[in-house]
Design a protein around this motif. Structure first.
Motif, PDB file in Angstrom:
ATOM      1  N   SER A   3       1.221  -1.051   0.030  1.00 56.89           N
ATOM      2  CA  SER A   3      -0.331  -0.044  -0.002  1.00 56.89           C
ATOM      3  C   SER A   3       0.719   1.685   0.251  1.00 56.89           C
ATOM      4  O   SER A   3       2.264   1.230   0.689  1.00 56.89           O
ATOM      5  N   ASP A   7      -4.563   6.733  -3.250  1.00 51.94           N
ATOM      6  CA  ASP A   7      -4.617   6.793  -2.102  1.00 51.94           C
ATOM      7  C   ASP A   7      -4.910   5.737  -0.838  1.00 51.94           C
ATOM      8  O   ASP A   7      -5.039   6.066   0.082  1.00 51.94           O
ATOM      9  N   GLY A   8      -4.796   4.902  -1.616  1.00 50.54           N
ATOM     10  CA  GLY A   8      -4.683   3.306  -0.962  1.00 50.54           C
ATOM     11  C   GLY A   8      -5.771   3.067  -0.488  1.00 50.54           C
ATOM     12  O   GLY A   8      -5.882   2.377   0.044  1.00 50.54           O
ATOM     13  N   ARG A   9      -7.197   3.292  -0.583  1.00 45.88           N
ATOM     14  CA  ARG A   9      -8.432   3.456  -1.125  1.00 45.88           C
ATOM     15  C   ARG A   9      -8.718   1.491  -1.908  1.00 45.88           C
ATOM     16  O   ARG A   9     -10.250   1.005  -1.432  1.00 45.88           O
ATOM     17  N   ARG A  10      -8.367   1.481  -3.065  1.00 47.65           N
ATOM     18  CA  ARG A  10      -9.052   0.689  -3.356  1.00 47.65           C
ATOM     19  C   ARG A  10      -7.805  -0.031  -4.638  1.00 47.65           C
ATOM     20  O   ARG A  10      -6.838   0.371  -4.557  1.00 47.65           O
ATOM     21  N   ASP A  32     -12.711  -2.348  -3.234  1.00 40.74           N
ATOM     22  CA  ASP A  32     -12.133  -1.146  -2.082  1.00 40.74           C
ATOM     23  C   ASP A  32     -10.699  -2.290  -2.116  1.00 40.74           C
ATOM     24  O   ASP A  32     -10.717  -3.192  -2.470  1.00 40.74           O
ATOM     25  N   ALA A  33     -10.103  -1.712  -1.369  1.00 40.79           N
ATOM     26  CA  ALA A  33      -8.707  -1.830  -0.680  1.00 40.79           C
ATOM     27  C   ALA A  33      -9.078  -3.467  -0.204  1.00 40.79           C
ATOM     28  O   ALA A  33      -8.575  -4.488  -0.289  1.00 40.79           O
ATOM     29  N   ASP A  34     -10.306  -3.546  -0.203  1.00 39.05           N
ATOM     30  CA  ASP A  34     -10.168  -4.967   1.244  1.00 39.05           C
ATOM     31  C   ASP A  34     -11.263  -6.047   0.623  1.00 39.05           C
ATOM     32  O   ASP A  34     -11.530  -6.574   1.028  1.00 39.05           O
TER      33      ASP A  34
END
Length: 442
Positions: free
Chosen positions: A260, A307-310, A327-329
């Motif tokens: 990330s 932005d590390g979110r996706r 999404d990142a999760d």
């Protein structure tokens, strides 16, 4: 802002009413390259004004002293590789003289040569370098930088210092920081190698049996997949250090790691023969969290949004490999690359651009892989290659250049593409280079 380069360049102007004399400080080796005087408000940048689609002409003057010729050649090559300026060859017209003494650059003659900016570097008595950027249109020095260069002369740290100077000069002229002081990881002969952005200093940095290297955002270490007795495991290694296994990756298949942007999370693909799925682990936490549930399909090659979110990743859930984003999760997954049922295309190995606007990937077209980009805003695609096989794109920190593997020269080599102009340059020599990963600015 507007203006012209050919004979009447309006010059280097600030993006606000006052001309900025400094753009801050940048590390050069163990020291700082700093503006010598008159720093103004932070955030104000110098930028050359010129017609859209026309590169400003830049001339780098000869540099006197030990190592001066190398400094000049590197500055010229680095600025040219940035693809934002046009290097004007030559040593420049003689300076104006008053009472037989040289007084200043002859800006008028430089203008007739279509030069918009002159770069003048001087080696200082202490072994450092002072750089002045002359605005030909305004007939004045627009920016002055001074700092030390590490020893030994022509060593790795010395060369990186010169690259950093070039990056600052490019920012001074164009408003965009260069990428000369960056490096690329790649795989060759089953080992991870590192190479400078200009193709110099190709050096093996890992043990044998290595695949799919990924930079840590700090630039001080990297993670890669390594063949082991019971499959492949992930290891993380500092440059010059020993590999350290990533906990819980000793059995089965563990490939295509990605960090990330904040360096807090590592995502990779893992499987045991019945498909692969993405999993994630937070630094300092032994728990592995599932990101995808492929149900027997392959989900590999994750890449983070800036932005590390996706995430973007390759998945075979549609029946053949396509690029998806989520999404990142792993939630809210959706298809990014369009396809039609019955389509036998193969789209994979995505790389999310540092500006967040596009994703590059490899697409099988007429039986061969080519480099394609797709915008996130309107899903417009653009094919960038057509000669040979072209695979594994990876973005440079400027969000403009891509490094990728190509067979266009007859062997697998790394090439660098300027996605705006289409200009290509070969990065590696000797064959066998693949799986490139462009590193961060240090």
């Amino acid at each position: 802002m507007s203006g012209t380069r050919r004979g009447n360049a309006r010059g280097i102007r600030a993006a606000c009413p006052a001309l900025c004399r400094a753009v801050g400080a940048v590390a050069v080796g163990v020291g700082l390259l700093t503006a010598s005087a008159g720093a103004q408000d932070p955030g104000v940048r110098i930028g050359l004004t010129y017609e859209a689609g026309v590169k400003p002409g830049v001339m780098v003057l000869p540099v006197r002293g030990l190592g001066g010729d190398s400094i000049r050649v590197m500055l010229q090559r680095d600025l040219e590789n940035g693809d934002r300026v046009e290097i004007i060859a030559g040593d420049g017209p003689p300076p104006l003289t008053v009472n037989g003494r040289s007084q200043a650059l002859n800006y008028g003659l430089y203008a007739t040569l279509r030069v918009a900016a002159v770069v003048e570097a001087v080696i200082t008595a202490s072994g450092g370098v002072r750089v002045q950027v002359h605005d030909v249109g305004l007939r004045k020095v627009a920016d002055t930088r001074e700092g030390p260069l590490p020893t030994p002369l022509f060593g790795d740290a010395w060369r990186q210092g010169v690259h950093r100077i070039a990056d600052e000069v490019e920012q001074s002229i164009t408003g965009v920081r260069g990428i000369a002081a960056t490096r690329v990881l790649f795989v060759k002969d089953r080992r991870v190698w590192r190479i400078d952005s200009d193709g110099a200093n190709a050096t093996p940095v890992s043990d044998a049996g290595a695949l799919s290297p990924a930079w840590h955002p700090s630039g001080r270490q990297f993670t890669y997949s390594q063949f082991a007795s019971e499959g492949t495991r992930l290891v993380t290694q500092e440059f010059g250090g020993s590999p350290k296994p990533v906990a819980g990756t000793g059995r089965g298949l563990h490939i295509t790691p990605a960090w990330s942007p904040d360096g807090a999370t590592l995502v990779w693909a893992t499987g045991d023969g019945d498909g692969t799925d993405l999993v994630a682990r937070t630094t300092g936490d032994a728990t592995t969290v599932p990101v995808t549930v492929g149900r027997g399909t392959d989900n590999v090659s994750p890449t983070f949004a800036p932005d590390g979110r996706r995430l973007a990743f390759t998945s075979g859930r549609s029946g053949h490999p396509e690029v998806y984003i989520s999404d990142a999760d792993g939630t809210n997954a959706e298809l990014l690359t369009a396809f039609a049922f019955g389509d036998r295309a193969y789209r994979s190995n995505p790389s999310w651009s540092p500006d967040g606007r596009a994703v590059a990937f490899q697409s099988q077209l007429d039986g061969r892989f080519q480099i394609v980009t797709i915008t996130l805003r309107d899903r417009t695609t653009k094919q960038h290659t057509s000669d040979g096989e072209n695979e594994d794109p990876s973005w440079a920190p400027d969000g403009r250049h891509l490094v990728f593997t190509s067979t266009r020269s007859g062997t697998r080599e790394l090439w660098v593409l300027d996605t705006e102009s289409g200009r290509l340059r070969q990065l590696t020599r000797g064959g066998g280079a693949r799986m490139a990963a462009w590193g961060p600015r240090i």
